[in-house]
Scaffold this motif. Structure first.
Motif, PDB file in Angstrom:
ATOM      1  N   ARG A  20       0.777  -0.983   0.165  1.00 33.49           N
ATOM      2  CA  ARG A  20       0.133   0.063  -0.073  1.00 33.49           C
ATOM      3  C   ARG A  20       0.714   1.008  -0.085  1.00 33.49           C
ATOM      4  O   ARG A  20       1.498   1.521   0.909  1.00 33.49           O
ATOM      5  N   LEU A  21       0.752   2.167  -0.985  1.00 36.44           N
ATOM      6  CA  LEU A  21       1.523   3.433  -0.987  1.00 36.44           C
ATOM      7  C   LEU A  21       0.431   4.613  -0.623  1.00 36.44           C
ATOM      8  O   LEU A  21      -0.506   4.620  -1.183  1.00 36.44           O
ATOM      9  N   GLY A  22       0.805   5.295   0.395  1.00 33.56           N
ATOM     10  CA  GLY A  22       0.129   6.301   0.948  1.00 33.56           C
ATOM     11  C   GLY A  22      -0.626   6.305   2.028  1.00 33.56           C
ATOM     12  O   GLY A  22      -0.524   5.430   2.845  1.00 33.56           O
ATOM     13  N   PRO A  23      -1.505   7.335   2.414  1.00 30.61           N
ATOM     14  CA  PRO A  23      -1.553   8.504   1.457  1.00 30.61           C
ATOM     15  C   PRO A  23      -0.342   9.183   1.396  1.00 30.61           C
ATOM     16  O   PRO A  23       0.078   9.461   2.352  1.00 30.61           O
ATOM     17  N   VAL A  24      -0.295   9.830   0.310  1.00 24.53           N
ATOM     18  CA  VAL A  24       0.859  10.528  -0.046  1.00 24.53           C
ATOM     19  C   VAL A  24       0.304  12.057  -0.345  1.00 24.53           C
ATOM     20  O   VAL A  24      -0.621  12.288  -0.863  1.00 24.53           O
ATOM     21  N   ASN A  25       1.248  13.093   0.412  1.00 23.57           N
ATOM     22  CA  ASN A  25       1.041  14.350   0.067  1.00 23.57           C
ATOM     23  C   ASN A  25       2.368  15.184  -0.378  1.00 23.57           C
ATOM     24  O   ASN A  25       3.250  14.905   0.546  1.00 23.57           O
ATOM     25  N   LEU A  26       2.414  15.632  -1.286  1.00 25.02           N
ATOM     26  CA  LEU A  26       3.537  16.349  -1.628  1.00 25.02           C
ATOM     27  C   LEU A  26       3.515  17.511  -2.757  1.00 25.02           C
ATOM     28  O   LEU A  26       2.604  17.672  -3.558  1.00 25.02           O
ATOM     29  N   ARG A  27       3.966  18.639  -2.405  1.00 25.88           N
ATOM     30  CA  ARG A  27       3.926  19.828  -3.385  1.00 25.88           C
ATOM     31  C   ARG A  27       5.451  20.277  -3.511  1.00 25.88           C
ATOM     32  O   ARG A  27       6.158  20.333  -2.453  1.00 25.88           O
ATOM     33  N   LEU A  28       5.826  20.081  -4.927  1.00 23.72           N
ATOM     34  CA  LEU A  28       7.144  20.751  -5.346  1.00 23.72           C
ATOM     35  C   LEU A  28       7.046  22.362  -5.758  1.00 23.72           C
ATOM     36  O   LEU A  28       5.927  22.760  -6.638  1.00 23.72           O
ATOM     37  N   GLU A  29       8.019  22.863  -5.599  1.00 25.89           N
ATOM     38  CA  GLU A  29       8.183  24.197  -5.953  1.00 25.89           C
ATOM     39  C   GLU A  29       9.193  24.609  -6.972  1.00 25.89           C
ATOM     40  O   GLU A  29      10.079  23.720  -7.354  1.00 25.89           O
ATOM     41  N   PRO A  30       8.712  25.312  -8.015  1.00 29.34           N
ATOM     42  CA  PRO A  30       9.611  25.479  -9.258  1.00 29.34           C
ATOM     43  C   PRO A  30      10.833  25.577  -9.139  1.00 29.34           C
ATOM     44  O   PRO A  30      11.566  26.579  -8.161  1.00 29.34           O
ATOM     45  N   GLY A  31      11.887  25.030 -10.131  1.00 35.71           N
ATOM     46  CA  GLY A  31      13.138  25.402 -10.108  1.00 35.71           C
ATOM     47  C   GLY A  31      13.979  24.471  -9.287  1.00 35.71           C
ATOM     48  O   GLY A  31      15.298  24.962  -9.189  1.00 35.71           O
ATOM     49  N   LEU A  32      13.521  23.817  -8.498  1.00 39.44           N
ATOM     50  CA  LEU A  32      14.315  23.046  -7.515  1.00 39.44           C
ATOM     51  C   LEU A  32      14.430  21.584  -8.096  1.00 39.44           C
ATOM     52  O   LEU A  32      13.516  20.896  -8.658  1.00 39.44           O
ATOM     53  N   ILE A  33      15.422  20.964  -7.220  1.00 44.57           N
ATOM     54  CA  ILE A  33      15.511  19.444  -7.645  1.00 44.57           C
ATOM     55  C   ILE A  33      15.419  18.554  -6.211  1.00 44.57           C
ATOM     56  O   ILE A  33      15.974  18.933  -5.266  1.00 44.57           O
ATOM     57  N   TYR A  34      14.596  17.741  -6.195  1.00 46.31           N
ATOM     58  CA  TYR A  34      14.259  17.066  -5.242  1.00 46.31           C
ATOM     59  C   TYR A  34      14.629  15.359  -5.543  1.00 46.31           C
ATOM     60  O   TYR A  34      14.066  14.976  -6.189  1.00 46.31           O
ATOM     61  N   ALA A  35      15.136  15.003  -4.491  1.00 48.10           N
ATOM     62  CA  ALA A  35      15.600  13.602  -4.402  1.00 48.10           C
ATOM     63  C   ALA A  35      14.660  12.667  -3.592  1.00 48.10           C
ATOM     64  O   ALA A  35      14.386  13.136  -2.388  1.00 48.10           O
ATOM     65  N   LEU A  36      13.991  11.748  -4.089  1.00 42.69           N
ATOM     66  CA  LEU A  36      13.121  11.071  -3.629  1.00 42.69           C
ATOM     67  C   LEU A  36      13.835   9.809  -3.323  1.00 42.69           C
ATOM     68  O   LEU A  36      14.325   8.912  -3.778  1.00 42.69           O
ATOM     69  N   VAL A  37      14.015   9.674  -1.590  1.00 40.14           N
ATOM     70  CA  VAL A  37      14.845   8.490  -1.413  1.00 40.14           C
ATOM     71  C   VAL A  37      14.129   7.630  -0.344  1.00 40.14           C
ATOM     72  O   VAL A  37      13.240   7.930   0.462  1.00 40.14           O
ATOM     73  N   GLY A  38      14.375   6.251  -0.420  1.00 37.22           N
ATOM     74  CA  GLY A  38      13.816   5.335   0.289  1.00 37.22           C
ATOM     75  C   GLY A  38      14.152   3.903   0.055  1.00 37.22           C
ATOM     76  O   GLY A  38      14.922   3.586  -1.061  1.00 37.22           O
ATOM     77  N   PRO A  39      14.030   2.895   0.885  1.00 36.15           N
ATOM     78  CA  PRO A  39      14.561   1.579   0.578  1.00 36.15           C
ATOM     79  C   PRO A  39      13.948   0.936  -0.676  1.00 36.15           C
ATOM     80  O   PRO A  39      12.832   1.441  -1.144  1.00 36.15           O
ATOM     81  N   ASN A  40      14.488  -0.188  -0.870  1.00 34.02           N
ATOM     82  CA  ASN A  40      13.974  -1.073  -2.170  1.00 34.02           C
ATOM     83  C   ASN A  40      12.429  -1.229  -2.057  1.00 34.02           C
ATOM     84  O   ASN A  40      12.114  -1.909  -0.601  1.00 34.02           O
ATOM     85  N   GLY A  41      11.443  -1.288  -2.746  1.00 29.40           N
ATOM     86  CA  GLY A  41      10.280  -1.388  -2.531  1.00 29.40           C
ATOM     87  C   GLY A  41       9.238  -0.589  -1.445  1.00 29.40           C
ATOM     88  O   GLY A  41       8.127  -0.876  -1.214  1.00 29.40           O
TER      89      GLY A  41
END
Length: 298
Positions: A20-41
């Protein structure tokens, strides 16, 4: 920053294979680089596919530049590019053929820019994708994504399988593009070096849940290790920010709030013999596996 978010996820939830994924809430701002990090799976690739409407069986809402990701109109499609890992279904085609499929979707596509990137990556233009090495396949996916000039890139493990020279060229391309494009990037990665050199923010995905975004520089500055004189200490649990205490000939504290911890220690006359920030490797390990706010080591 203000304005319309390139990617805004609200209460997204989906399930597959018992995960089960979520619930996910995420908001990105313009012009930035976001690294999404997590274990395998942990659901990183699944989340990117939901954003691209490649997984449709989810609840919640995903918007791209204020428009629903499910609206397959040019105003949405040409503003986002996705580089999956792996790039599936392309085995019979050459890089030039793949360009002919993708370029019509993007008004800003520039054939000369595409050829320049392919040359920098030393890619064959007329060799079938299925005959290429893993590293060459990765470079093709990146070449296609970057050539779109889309203001939002979703990159799944973009440097996995790349040699040192190709990693360097990819990072240089991002730097060069930043001079002419306000581009937002969400990338999944297991590479601490990529996070260190590329990311402005770190987003953690643990057990299907999002933590963050955390501003990378502020995060790495706040987490610190203090070595103490070894004299009698007050109740460690009362020191703000402390997540670990090791009692030995040279007692150590690990804190998530270096400034508050230092102020407390100096205010109580506790001598600090040395302090330093945690390495990014150790910091990410702690954040990804943190279960309780305090861990005691005797």
């Amino acid at each position: 920053m203000s304005g319309v978010s390139p990617l805004h996820i609200e209460q997204l939830t989906t399930e597959a294979g018992g995960f089960r994924l979520g619930p996910v809430n995420l908001r990105l701002e313009p012009g930035l680089i976001y690294a999404l990090v997590g274990p395998n799976g942990s659901g990183k690739s699944m989340l990117l596919k939901c954003c691209m409407n490649l997984i449709k069986t989810y609840t919640g809402h995903v918007s791209l530049f204020g428009l629903s990701s499910g609206r397959e109109e040019p105003s949405v499609c040409e503003r986002v590019a996705f580089s999956p890992d792996p790039l599936e279904g392309c085995e019979p085609f050459t890089l030039l053929q793949m360009e002919s499929f993708i370029a019509p979707w993007y008004a800003a596509w520039d054939h000369r820019d595409f050829l320049r990137r392919a040359e920098q990556f030393r890619l064959p233009l007329k060799k079938r994708y299925g005959l290429l090495s893993q590293g060459e396949r990765k470079k093709i996916a990146l070449t296609l994504a970057l050539s779109t000039r889309a203001p939002l890139l979703l990159l799944d493990e973009p440097t996995d399988g790349l040699d040192i020279a190709s990693r360097s060229r990819f990072k240089q391309m991002l730097v060069e593009d930043a001079d002419t494009l306000e581009r937002t990037i969400l990338l999944t990665t297991h590479s601490v070096e990529d996070i260190r050199k590329l990311a402005d923010y770190i987003v953690l995905l643990k057990n299907g849940q999002i933590e963050g975004p955390y501003e990378k520089d502020a995060l790495t500055e706040s987490w610190r290790r203090f070595w103490l004189s070894g004299e009698a200490l007050p109740d460690i649990a009362g020191i703000p920010g402390v997540v670990e205490y090791s009692q030995s000939a040279f007692p150590q504290l690990v804190t998530r709030d270096g400034a508050a911890t230092m102020a407390y220690l100096t205010g109580h006359g506790i001598e600090i013999t040395k302090d330093q920030p945690l390495s990014l490797d150790e910091l990410l390990e702690r954040l990804l596996h943190e279960q309780t706010p305090m861990e005691w080591k005797g």
